[in-house]
Design an enzyme around this catalytic site. Structure first.
Site, PDB file in Angstrom:
ATOM      1  N   PRO A 216       0.774  -1.555   0.190  1.00  0.00           N
ATOM      2  CA  PRO A 216       0.181   0.217   0.316  1.00  0.00           C
ATOM      3  C   PRO A 216       0.610   1.088  -0.111  1.00  0.00           C
ATOM      4  O   PRO A 216       0.356   2.608   0.109  1.00  0.00           O
ATOM      5  CB  PRO A 216      -0.557  -0.028   1.172  1.00  0.00           C
ATOM      6  N   CYS A 359       6.940 -10.697   5.526  1.00  0.00           N
ATOM      7  CA  CYS A 359       6.628 -10.701   7.017  1.00  0.00           C
ATOM      8  C   CYS A 359       6.410 -12.118   6.763  1.00  0.00           C
ATOM      9  O   CYS A 359       4.935 -12.177   7.409  1.00  0.00           O
ATOM     10  CB  CYS A 359       4.965  -9.486   6.671  1.00  0.00           C
TER      11      CYS A 359
END
Length: 802
Positions: A216, A359
């Protein structure tokens, strides 16, 4: 899942709700749509262990009793990471305990914003003291504190989650502060471990940086902060950031989040990361330009390769991960991650640095990928030891051993994998006993059952990946082939301990994996002997000769673009060459973009308009306006954007290679057309977004207002000339010709001759109408400026809407 015996199933209720939506009005339909979505999102929360209520009760108030918070357990997850030995046995309970607690909120201050010092002061002197006195008993003495490892105390850690921040009444004013400052770009709310990868890129003022999977956009914004912090006062940085994402919708989110930076040094592109174009010319075209030293490719000094991953490192903020996680999620993404990272290495300049990160805690997505990158790269790439950088960041070395699980079975080597699964469980997923073993495996030729367009990314599509191990549903493990976590397995001979693994219980964070790679020679087999081109964008780039038996690829067309974009019309290289010669080598501007649904990027060259703008606002010659203006309009340009010198060169290169880059956004909005009926000699007005960049070079149409009149303008937006407190200011406004102007806040100690050159100067764009002065600033920006007026002058910080 719902209990199958429930007579009034949620599925039936959702269908019935959908049918009712067709019979209601627009206002009711919007409300029902929200409940419809909420029902779908909460479907997984149902606990099948609780017996269903009778139909009558299930539709009443007591229906809530059959719902409870999600169970934060997953046997397969725990078994998998115990075997992988992510943490020591004695730490396991602490590790799992932290995973089941909410993730603390964190944010980063934009040191490039004009009011950076005000924000730091307010945090230290106001909110920190307030929170320590009000919520210290609930959240501890350090309820809010700077992250010790982030440079300059720019990143802050909160001892409460984002949900608690929204719900706790004592935190309401602090929550409003964070929301507003985030909206105007002064802070970025971002997970702490997500801030780490850009810090290891060692960004310099003149670097060309590629963010391969950017949406994002929090890391992209961080990179932009870095290049703007390194610039000289009053000048644009020489660096640029190119941010890419596969999906158009995610590009929109990326543009929205980076727009707050107001930068002329950003390009947003829309490509598959593993097939990111290099802006290279076809061989016949390059030979024609051999003597003129035309650019033939694009390389980057720094690349951030934050790849799509299973995302189990975010399990503290995404509780649905507990129910849906299975080991197949990482297996499915491994080859895509390798291909994206290898493309990054190919685009990296010799001497450049690339950060690979996920992640995820899964070694198949992490160490296995890094090992495969080192195998494929041969002696061209090294894994850097960055243990001395950011010394206060708690990190652990990468693993040198791991196992691979498939359908509940564990494997130590690829030879142990059943034949019918070898095309899915790849050799590159395993540790290798030496640096060359299995390096010649057919990774590139293996048919892998994976759709590279699946929405894995950082918030991956867990619904899809949870179906991978459908035989075991990702929950049970084949006891016949389960291995003891202490059994001997292969060790990788690559120095994978130089990788970094951040685990949650070390510093109360999420989990992350980072590896820093340095390219010290061209890739063997990828950058082979050929013609070197001397160009600032393509130093050391080498033309690759066409391989034998390879289909002919003409200029403006590749196999990839034929497949993905259905390009039917191909421009012949000779035709382009002839056209380019006719224009003396200048880039031919297309009126239609080659990319469907994307407006073309056109250099704005209307000399009459540009001269009228320069004359009207008195723009000094020292500001490089000519050649730096672009538009996305083919006819009447409603908006004109300004791009930096580095972005301009990219655009020129992209034009010469046939728009290989699909550019969806770039530059900063500098001028906008207006339709005012007032007599105005200039058809364009200034944009507030670009005012800070242009202000030091504007010599006309400037008015200087006292703090009180400046505050009144912001508060009321439109004021009659006669109603200003300072009569002289009103007279000056009345004597000005109608049209756009700039109003500068004049503080007592500043002189008008130097005030516009001071970076701390506060100014706004206004419109001088027939009898009024009208502010042309968005409500959030007006509110931000009023906050600064209140902080510096004690004037009430409120807007007309308040």
């Amino acid at each position: 899942m719902l209990a199958s015996k429930n007579p009034v199933s949620l599925h039936h209720r959702i269908v019935a709700a959908g049918q009712r939506r067709r019979c209601v009005g627009a206002s009711e339909r919007k409300q029902q749509g929200r409940h419809f979505t909420q029902a779908l999102e909460s479907l997984w929360r149902y606990n099948p262990r609780i017996p269903p209520l009778p139909a009558a009760a299930a539709t009443g108030r007591d229906a809530k009793s059959s719902w409870e918070p999600p169970v934060l357990e997953n046997a397969a997850f725990e078994e998998y990471y115990k075997v992988q030995q992510i943490v020591h046995k004695e730490e396991w309970d602490a590790f799992m305990s932290v995973l089941r607690t909410p993730l603390p909120a964190t944010f980063r201050i934009n040191a490039c914003c004009q009011f950076y010092k005000d924000i730091c002061s307010k945090l230290e002197n106001d909110f920190r003291r307030y929170l320590e006195s009000e919520v210290s008993s609930e959240y501890g003495e350090d309820a809010i504190r700077p992250l010790p490892w982030y440079p300059g105390n720019l990143a802050w850690h909160l001892n409460f989650s984002r949900k608690e921040l929204r719900k706790n009444q004592a935190l309401e004013s602090f929550h409003e502060f964070l929301k507003h400052e985030s909206e105007v770009g002064n802070i970025t709310r971002q997970e702490a471990v997500s801030m780490v990868p850009p810090l290891f890129l060692n960004v310099q003022p003149d670097h060309h940086i590629l963010d391969m999977c950017a949406s994002p956009g929090s890391k992209t914004f961080q990179l932009l902060e870095m290049i703007h912090q390194s610039k000289e006062p009053g000048l644009l940085p020489g660096a640029l950031v190119m941010a890419n994402d596969l999906y158009v919708q995610r590009c929109d989110l990326l543009i929205h989040n980076t727009k707050r930076m107001c930068t002329a040094n950003l390009i947003v592109t829309n490509h598959e990361a593993q097939n990111f174009p290099d802006c290279s010319l076809a061989n016949d075209y390059s030979e024609a330009y051999k003597d003129t030293c035309k650019p033939q490719g694009l390389e980057f000094d720094r690349i951030l390769c934050d790849v799509p991953c299973s995302g189990d490192g975010t399990i503290r903020k995404g509780h649905e991960m507990w129910r849906k996680w299975n080991s197949g999620m990482g297996n499915q993404l491994h080859l895509l991650q390798v291909n994206i990272a290898m493309r990054g290495i190919a685009l990296l300049k010799v001497g450049g640095r690339m950060v690979y990160s996920t992640c995820s805690m899964n070694p198949v997505e992490n160490e296995a990928v890094v090992a495969e990158l080192l195998r494929r790269s041969g002696n061209s790439v090294e894994l850097l030891d960055v243990s001395s950088e950011l010394p206060e960041l708690v990190r652990r070395p990468g693993l040198s051993t791991w196992k691979v699980q498939d359908r509940g079975s564990w494997f130590q080597t690829h030879d142990d994998v059943p034949h019918d699964r070898k095309n899915l469980v790849l050799p590159s997923m395993f540790p290798s006993s030496n640096g060359t073993e299995e390096s010649d495996t057919v990774h590139g030729d293996v048919e892998v059952n994976i759709d590279n367009r699946s929405s894995f990314l950082r918030n991956c599509n867990i619904e899809e990946t949870s179906k991978i191990n459908h035989d075991t549903d990702g929950l049970s493990i084949n006891s016949n082939k389960k291995l003891d976590c202490t059994s001997n397995i292969l060790n990788s001979k690559f120095p994978l301990h130089r990788c970094m693994r951040i685990v949650p219980h070390d510093q109360n964070s999420g989990a992350f994996f980072i590896a820093v790679l340095h390219k010290f020679s061209p890739l063997n087999g990828c950058q082979i002997q050929g013609t070197k081109i001397q160009h600032p964008l393509a130093k050391g780039i080498i033309v690759q000769p066409q391989k034998e038996n390879e289909p002919e690829t003409r200029l403006y067309e590749t196999i990839l673009t034929r497949q993905q974009n259905n390009v039917s019309k191909v421009v012949d290289a000779a035709e382009v060459l002839e056209s380019s010669r006719a224009e003396s080598g200048d880039m031919k501007l297309q009126k239609q973009s080659r990319w469907k649904g994307v407006d073309p990027v056109l250099f704005f060259k209307d000399e009459l308009v540009i001269k009228s703008i320069i004359s009207f606002f008195g723009i000094k010659e020292s500001f490089p306006l000519q050649g730096h203006l672009v538009t996305r309009s083919t006819d009447n340009a409603r908006r004109i954007y300004y791009v930096s010198k580095s972005v301009k060169k990219i655009l020129e290169l992209n034009g010469e290679v046939g728009e290989q880059l699909k550019i969806v956004s770039l530059g900063i909005k500098m001028f906008e057309s207006h339709r005012s009926k007032d007599c105005c000699s200039c058809a364009y007005r200034l944009s507030y977004e670009g005012l800070s960049l242009l202000l030091p070079y504007v010599s006309k149409r400037i008015l200087y207002a006292s703090p009180l009149d400046f505050h009144r303008l912001l508060q009321y937006r439109s004021i009659n000339f006669a109603h200003f407190v300072d009569a002289r200011f009103g007279e000056e406004a009345a004597s000005l010709m109608p049209g756009c102007c700039v109003v500068v806040l004049l503080e007592g100690h500043k002189h008008v001759d130097s005030i516009c050159k001071d970076p701390s100067t506060i100014a706004i764009v206004c419109w001088r109408g027939k009898g009024t002065m009208n502010v042309m600033v968005s409500p959030p920006d007006r509110k931000d400026l009023l906050e600064r007026m209140a902080y510096h002058f004690g004037l009430k910080a409120c807007t007309e809407e308040d």
